[in-house]
Design a protein around this motif. Sequence first.
Motif, short mmCIF file in Angstrom:
data_model
loop_
_atom_site.label_atom_id
_atom_site.label_comp_id
_atom_site.label_asym_id
_atom_site.label_seq_id
_atom_site.Cartn_x
_atom_site.Cartn_y
_atom_site.Cartn_z
N ASP A 95 0.77 -1.16 0.01
CA ASP A 95 0.09 0.02 0.01
C ASP A 95 0.78 1.11 0.14
N PHE A 96 0.20 2.42 -0.29
CA PHE A 96 1.10 3.63 -0.47
C PHE A 96 1.83 4.09 0.87
N ASP A 97 1.38 3.68 2.01
CA ASP A 97 2.09 4.40 3.08
C ASP A 97 3.21 3.32 3.29
N GLU A 98 3.18 2.13 3.25
CA GLU A 98 4.35 1.16 3.14
C GLU A 98 5.21 1.33 2.15
N ILE A 99 4.76 1.80 0.97
CA ILE A 99 5.81 2.19 -0.15
C ILE A 99 6.49 3.29 0.17
N TYR A 100 6.14 4.45 0.49
CA TYR A 100 6.78 5.52 0.84
C TYR A 100 7.69 5.41 2.10
N ASP A 101 7.12 4.70 3.09
CA ASP A 101 8.03 4.38 4.24
C ASP A 101 9.32 3.69 3.72
N ASN A 102 9.16 2.66 3.00
CA ASN A 102 10.27 1.93 2.66
C ASN A 102 11.25 2.50 1.76
N ILE A 103 10.64 3.39 0.84
CA ILE A 103 11.50 4.28 0.02
C ILE A 103 12.33 5.32 0.76
N TYR A 104 11.88 5.60 1.86
CA TYR A 104 12.60 6.66 2.75
C TYR A 104 13.65 5.83 3.39
N LYS A 105 13.15 4.59 3.88
CA LYS A 105 14.31 3.81 4.51
C LYS A 105 15.37 3.44 3.52
N GLU A 106 15.03 3.15 2.44
CA GLU A 106 16.28 2.92 1.50
C GLU A 106 17.30 4.17 0.90
N TYR A 107 16.45 5.11 0.62
CA TYR A 107 17.48 6.46 0.01
C TYR A 107 17.33 7.70 0.82
#
Length: 205
Positions: free
Chosen positions: A135-147
């Motif tokens: 879902d969108f919340d998880e997607i953006y959280d994981n993007i932030y964690k990686e980048y």
Amino acid sequence: MKHLVIITILLLAFSCTNSTKKKDVTNAELFHEIIEKVILQKFTDIAFIIEETRIIKKEYKVRLDSSKIPPPPPPYLKVISKDFLHVLVERNCISIDDVDFMHNAIDETTNFNIDSTLVSVPVIPREKLSQFGADFDEIYDNIYKEYGKESYVKFSFPIFNESRDRLIFFMDYHCGPLCGQGYTFVLSKEESGWQIIQELGGWES
């Protein structure tokens, strides 16, 4: 003397061939340069760029009652119509001579991939987005964690005029589950470099 003439002809032919090849790759190189020197300086929170550029359409066809005003194209559809180009002429962004050339330059079947070696931020294929979460919340959280940043962008195919001193392209800017903006950029090549001369908003979240 005869040998000198033959050598001169061969050199001219080789030069013309190289010039043509150089022109073929220049549009892509110019676009990467603009992404690097203009867009990435304006949007400093970009984590990555989606590799595939979006195809541009010449017009948006919709069937409606003639008394109704047609709706704008959906966000995923990028359109540069002749009417839009004429609006840019009225705003002194492009010349009237640019209209036909730029409209004819649109190939509704063609896009290309952003070259990761020519820009300073990561470039990822569109399919990788699904790997960040369900879902969108998880997607953006994981993007932030990686980048360390959570915004990403998608570009359309760039449309140059014949002299390659004017450029139109679309950009979708995604910055969160309920954060995003579609942009249409018109750029002009000045003595100081490429400058944004028209920035139009599109979809917004």
